[in-house]
Scaffold this motif. Structure first.
Motif, PDB file in Angstrom:
ATOM      1  N   GLY A   1       0.793  -1.341   0.173  1.00  0.00           N
ATOM      2  CA  GLY A   1       0.388  -0.045   0.033  1.00  0.00           C
ATOM      3  C   GLY A   1       0.803   1.316  -0.001  1.00  0.00           C
ATOM      4  O   GLY A   1       0.408   2.331   0.368  1.00  0.00           O
ATOM      5  N   GLN A   2       2.097   1.327  -0.484  1.00  0.00           N
ATOM      6  CA  GLN A   2       2.955   2.461  -0.510  1.00  0.00           C
ATOM      7  C   GLN A   2       3.041   2.738  -1.886  1.00  0.00           C
ATOM      8  O   GLN A   2       3.555   2.202  -2.852  1.00  0.00           O
ATOM      9  CB  GLN A   2       4.214   2.169   0.311  1.00  0.00           C
ATOM     10  N   TRP A   3       2.858   4.108  -2.122  1.00  0.00           N
ATOM     11  CA  TRP A   3       3.252   4.769  -3.430  1.00  0.00           C
ATOM     12  C   TRP A   3       4.848   4.886  -3.629  1.00  0.00           C
ATOM     13  O   TRP A   3       5.394   5.372  -2.770  1.00  0.00           O
ATOM     14  CB  TRP A   3       2.636   5.935  -3.525  1.00  0.00           C
ATOM     15  N   THR A   4       5.438   4.471  -4.974  1.00  0.00           N
ATOM     16  CA  THR A   4       6.841   4.869  -5.048  1.00  0.00           C
ATOM     17  C   THR A   4       6.912   5.450  -6.384  1.00  0.00           C
ATOM     18  O   THR A   4       6.301   4.929  -7.454  1.00  0.00           O
ATOM     19  CB  THR A   4       7.636   3.368  -5.045  1.00  0.00           C
ATOM     20  N   HIS A   5       7.847   6.371  -6.560  1.00  0.00           N
ATOM     21  CA  HIS A   5       7.886   7.172  -7.991  1.00  0.00           C
ATOM     22  C   HIS A   5       9.302   6.470  -8.385  1.00  0.00           C
ATOM     23  O   HIS A   5      10.457   6.474  -7.694  1.00  0.00           O
ATOM     24  CB  HIS A   5       8.397   8.474  -7.660  1.00  0.00           C
ATOM     25  N   VAL A   6       9.332   5.958  -9.734  1.00  0.00           N
ATOM     26  CA  VAL A   6      10.475   5.243 -10.316  1.00  0.00           C
ATOM     27  C   VAL A   6      10.609   5.944 -11.797  1.00  0.00           C
ATOM     28  O   VAL A   6       9.581   6.231 -12.358  1.00  0.00           O
ATOM     29  CB  VAL A   6      10.060   3.705 -10.376  1.00  0.00           C
ATOM     30  N   ALA A   7      11.796   6.108 -11.962  1.00  0.00           N
ATOM     31  CA  ALA A   7      12.052   7.075 -13.139  1.00  0.00           C
ATOM     32  C   ALA A   7      13.344   6.258 -13.658  1.00  0.00           C
ATOM     33  O   ALA A   7      14.404   5.980 -12.995  1.00  0.00           O
ATOM     34  CB  ALA A   7      12.180   8.168 -13.001  1.00  0.00           C
ATOM     35  N   PHE A  52       5.438  -6.234  -9.860  1.00  0.00           N
ATOM     36  CA  PHE A  52       4.216  -6.664  -9.053  1.00  0.00           C
ATOM     37  C   PHE A  52       3.657  -5.222  -8.558  1.00  0.00           C
ATOM     38  O   PHE A  52       4.193  -4.669  -7.467  1.00  0.00           O
ATOM     39  CB  PHE A  52       4.632  -7.776  -8.132  1.00  0.00           C
ATOM     40  N   GLY A  53       2.716  -4.705  -9.066  1.00  0.00           N
ATOM     41  CA  GLY A  53       2.144  -3.703  -8.277  1.00  0.00           C
ATOM     42  C   GLY A  53       1.274  -2.972  -9.383  1.00  0.00           C
ATOM     43  O   GLY A  53       0.987  -3.675 -10.623  1.00  0.00           O
ATOM     44  N   ALA A  54       0.807  -1.854  -9.169  1.00  0.00           N
ATOM     45  CA  ALA A  54      -0.045  -1.063 -10.333  1.00  0.00           C
ATOM     46  C   ALA A  54       0.726   0.122 -10.559  1.00  0.00           C
ATOM     47  O   ALA A  54       1.438   0.529  -9.945  1.00  0.00           O
ATOM     48  CB  ALA A  54      -1.433  -0.416  -9.409  1.00  0.00           C
ATOM     49  N   ILE A  55       0.803   0.263 -11.837  1.00  0.00           N
ATOM     50  CA  ILE A  55       1.322   1.490 -12.708  1.00  0.00           C
ATOM     51  C   ILE A  55       0.264   2.471 -12.565  1.00  0.00           C
ATOM     52  O   ILE A  55      -0.805   2.460 -13.456  1.00  0.00           O
ATOM     53  CB  ILE A  55       1.997   1.173 -13.731  1.00  0.00           C
ATOM     54  N   ASP A  56       0.235   3.492 -11.775  1.00  0.00           N
ATOM     55  CA  ASP A  56      -0.652   4.655 -11.837  1.00  0.00           C
ATOM     56  C   ASP A  56      -0.384   5.670 -13.097  1.00  0.00           C
ATOM     57  O   ASP A  56      -1.641   5.951 -13.556  1.00  0.00           O
ATOM     58  CB  ASP A  56      -0.521   5.484 -10.423  1.00  0.00           C
ATOM     59  N   ASP A  72      10.509  16.796 -10.464  1.00  0.00           N
ATOM     60  CA  ASP A  72       9.465  17.690 -10.993  1.00  0.00           C
ATOM     61  C   ASP A  72       8.184  17.082 -11.148  1.00  0.00           C
ATOM     62  O   ASP A  72       6.921  17.334 -11.190  1.00  0.00           O
ATOM     63  CB  ASP A  72       9.800  18.920 -11.764  1.00  0.00           C
ATOM     64  N   ASP A  73       8.415  15.772 -11.861  1.00  0.00           N
ATOM     65  CA  ASP A  73       7.268  14.866 -12.317  1.00  0.00           C
ATOM     66  C   ASP A  73       6.536  14.031 -11.009  1.00  0.00           C
ATOM     67  O   ASP A  73       5.764  13.428 -11.292  1.00  0.00           O
ATOM     68  CB  ASP A  73       7.900  14.018 -13.301  1.00  0.00           C
ATOM     69  N   GLY A  74       7.167  14.260  -9.852  1.00  0.00           N
ATOM     70  CA  GLY A  74       6.476  13.516  -8.989  1.00  0.00           C
ATOM     71  C   GLY A  74       7.140  12.837  -7.528  1.00  0.00           C
ATOM     72  O   GLY A  74       6.522  11.869  -7.179  1.00  0.00           O
ATOM     73  N   CYS A  75       8.374  13.136  -7.438  1.00  0.00           N
ATOM     74  CA  CYS A  75       8.997  12.387  -6.258  1.00  0.00           C
ATOM     75  C   CYS A  75       8.364  12.939  -5.137  1.00  0.00           C
ATOM     76  O   CYS A  75       7.872  13.965  -4.777  1.00  0.00           O
ATOM     77  CB  CYS A  75      10.477  13.082  -6.271  1.00  0.00           C
ATOM     78  N   PRO A  76       8.299  12.225  -4.125  1.00  0.00           N
ATOM     79  CA  PRO A  76       7.438  12.470  -2.689  1.00  0.00           C
ATOM     80  C   PRO A  76       8.354  13.323  -1.840  1.00  0.00           C
ATOM     81  O   PRO A  76       9.550  13.378  -2.239  1.00  0.00           O
ATOM     82  CB  PRO A  76       7.489  11.079  -2.221  1.00  0.00           C
TER      83      PRO A  76
END
Length: 76
Positions: A1-7, A52-56, A72-76
């Motif tokens: 249940g944790q959101w992660t920003h990957v680039a 394994f997870g959802a790509i938002d 700038d695109d969404g890092c927490p």
């Protein structure tokens, strides 16, 4: 249940991966160096090692982005 920003930034000579704005891979030898090898979202190119997870959301750019542009695109 944790959101992660990957680039990931890829060119002919360099591959870089960032997780929540922190560089975790910085390698020479880009994935685009072999013509016609293709790309995959959610696994590696041959379909193994699946994510394994959802790509938002997904964004693709023609040029590699700098770390500040990536955040700038969404890092927490």
């Amino acid at each position: 249940g944790q959101w992660t920003h990957v680039a990931c930034t890829v060119s002919t000579d360099k591959t870089a991966i960032y997780v929540n704005g922190i560089s975790v891979v910085d390698a020479t030898g880009g994935a685009l160096s072999a013509a016609g090898t293709g790309a995959a979202i959610g696994s590696n190119r041959n379909g193994t090692e699946a994510f394994f997870g959802a790509i938002d959301s997904l964004r693709a750019y023609r040029t590699a982005r700098t770390p500040p542009q990536i955040c700038d695109d969404g890092c927490p």
